[in-house]
Design a protein around this motif. Structure first.
Motif, mmCIF file in Angstrom:
data_model
loop_
_atom_site.group_PDB
_atom_site.id
_atom_site.type_symbol
_atom_site.label_atom_id
_atom_site.label_comp_id
_atom_site.label_asym_id
_atom_site.label_seq_id
_atom_site.Cartn_x
_atom_site.Cartn_y
_atom_site.Cartn_z
ATOM 1 N N VAL A 1 -2.515 103.090 -18.899
ATOM 2 C CA VAL A 1 -2.824 103.207 -20.292
ATOM 3 C C VAL A 1 -1.362 103.524 -20.999
ATOM 4 C CG1 VAL A 1 -3.638 104.786 -22.344
ATOM 5 C CG2 VAL A 1 -5.056 104.900 -20.830
ATOM 6 N N HIS B 1 -5.692 94.190 -27.323
ATOM 7 C CA HIS B 1 -5.148 95.497 -26.524
ATOM 8 C C HIS B 1 -6.459 95.481 -25.895
ATOM 9 C CE1 HIS B 1 -1.136 96.507 -26.680
ATOM 10 N NE2 HIS B 1 -1.391 96.506 -28.114
ATOM 11 N N ASP B 2 -6.578 96.185 -24.584
ATOM 12 C CA ASP B 2 -7.538 96.602 -24.015
ATOM 13 C C ASP B 2 -8.310 97.535 -24.384
ATOM 14 O OD1 ASP B 2 -8.469 94.292 -23.058
ATOM 15 O OD2 ASP B 2 -7.970 94.663 -21.064
ATOM 16 N N THR C 1 -3.651 98.755 -22.052
ATOM 17 C CA THR C 1 -4.625 99.241 -22.910
ATOM 18 C C THR C 1 -4.391 100.534 -23.685
ATOM 19 O OG1 THR C 1 -5.788 98.898 -20.099
ATOM 20 C CG2 THR C 1 -6.436 100.630 -21.624
ATOM 21 N N GLU D 1 -13.688 100.167 -22.488
ATOM 22 C CA GLU D 1 -14.541 100.862 -21.858
ATOM 23 C C GLU D 1 -14.715 102.211 -22.687
ATOM 24 O OE1 GLU D 1 -12.256 102.642 -18.832
ATOM 25 O OE2 GLU D 1 -10.783 100.911 -18.908
#
Length: 255
Positions: free
Chosen positions: A85, A26-27, A3, A54
Motif C-alpha cells: 500500500v 490507483h488500485d 495501491t 480488494e
C-alpha cells in the motif's frame, strides 16, 4: 500508479476518495463494516475504471479486525504476496451526538477506538513498510471540529490533528509523508447518520465531497501537512486558533 487503502470506504468522503483515486488509476483496498455495500462499490469502480479493487470488511472498533487491516498494510509485495500500500487514507469515523453525561459510554468508547486507536495502529503498520521502501503517504481525516470544544468527537479529531503533525516530523527525510485534512461541514451521509439537521447550518457553510477530496489529494501530492479545504474554513480555523479557549467553549460544538 500504486495501491491505496481507504477506511470507511463505503460512503461519504471515503467513497469519494475511492472514486477519485480509482480515476487516477490507483488500485484500491476498501475497508468498511458492510461487506455487501463494499462489494457493490468495488464492482462499480472496477467496471468504470478497470483498476483492481480488494474488499476487506472490518469493524475498526474490534481489535482483531484492526489487526487484519494492519496485516494488509504491512504487506511488502515480496514473492506472491499482495501489492504494498502506497497511500493509507484513515477516513473511518462517526459522530457521537448528545451530551457526554447523557447516556452510556459504549458509543463514546467505540468512537475513540475507531478514530484514535485504529488510526494509530494502521498508521504504524503502514509507515513501517513505506519507510523501508522509501516512499508512501498517510492521509488522516480530521475536522475543523478539532479546534472546538465538541466532546468526544472533537477530542478524537484533535488527537488525529496533533498525531499527524508529529508523524510528519518523524517521517521527515524518509520519502514518506503524513497529511491531515480538516474539512468543515460537508455534504455526505455523516450528518444524517448522526441525526444532525442540515438546516442548522447556513447554506454557505457547506462544502461538497468532491472538492474536499480533490484538495486533500492535491495537498498529499505536494507534501502539505495540514490541509484545510476552502478559504472560508481556512479563515475559520485561523480564528479558532487565535481565540481564547473560554471563547471557543462558548461557541460550542462544530461538526
Amino acid at each position: 500508479m500504486g495501491t491505496a487503502l481507504i477506511t470507511g470506504a463505503s460512503a461519504g468522503l471515503g467513497l469519494e476518495f475511492a472514486r477519485q483515486l480509482a480515476a487516477a488509476q490507483h488500485d484500491l483496498v476498501l475497508v468498511a463494516r458492510n461487506k455487501e455495500r463494499l462489494d457493490e462499490v468495488a464492482q462499480d469502480i472496477r467496471a468504470t475504471t478497470g483498476v483492481a479493487v480488494e474488499v476487506l470488511p472490518a469493524d475498526l472498533s474490534v481489535h482483531d479486525d484492526v489487526e487484519s487491516v494492519a496485516a494488509r498494510l504491512a504487506a511488502t509485495g515480496a514473492g506472491s504476496g499482495p501489492a504494498p500500500v502506497g497511500l493509507l487514507v484513515n477516513n473511518a469515523g462517526f459522530a457521537t451526538p448528545g451530551r457526554f453525561t447523557g447516556g452510556g459510554a459504549t458509543g463514546e468508547m467505540a468512537g475513540v477506538d475507531v478514530m484514535v486507536r485504529a488510526v494509530v495502529r494502521l498508521s504504524h503498520a503502514a509507515v513501517q513498510q513505506m519507510v523501508a521502501r522509501g516512499r508512501g503517504a498517510v492521509l488522516n481525516v480530521s475536522s475543523v471540529a478539532a479546534l472546538t470544544a465538541g466532546g468526544t468527537y472533537a477530542a478524537a479529531k484533535a488527537y488525529v490533528l496533533s498525531f499527524t503533525e508529529g508523524l510528519a516530523v518523524d517521517l521527515k527525510g524518509t520519502g514518506v509523508t503524513a497529511t491531515v485534512v480538516c474539512p468543515g461541514f460537508t455534504h455526505t451521509e455523516f450528518h444524517d447518520r448522526a441525526g444532525i439537521p442540515k438546516s442548522s447550518v447556513p447554506s454557505w457553510g457547506w462544502l461538497d465531497a468532491p472538492s474536499v477530496v480533490r484538495q486533500a489529494l492535491a495537498d498529499v501530492r505536494r507534501g502539505v501537512v495540514i490541509s484545510t479545504p476552502s478559504v472560508r474554513y481556512a479563515v475559520a480555523s485561523a480564528v479558532l486558533r487565535a481565540m481564547p479557549r473560554w471563547a471557543v467553549r462558548a461557541v460550542g460544538k462544530l461538526r
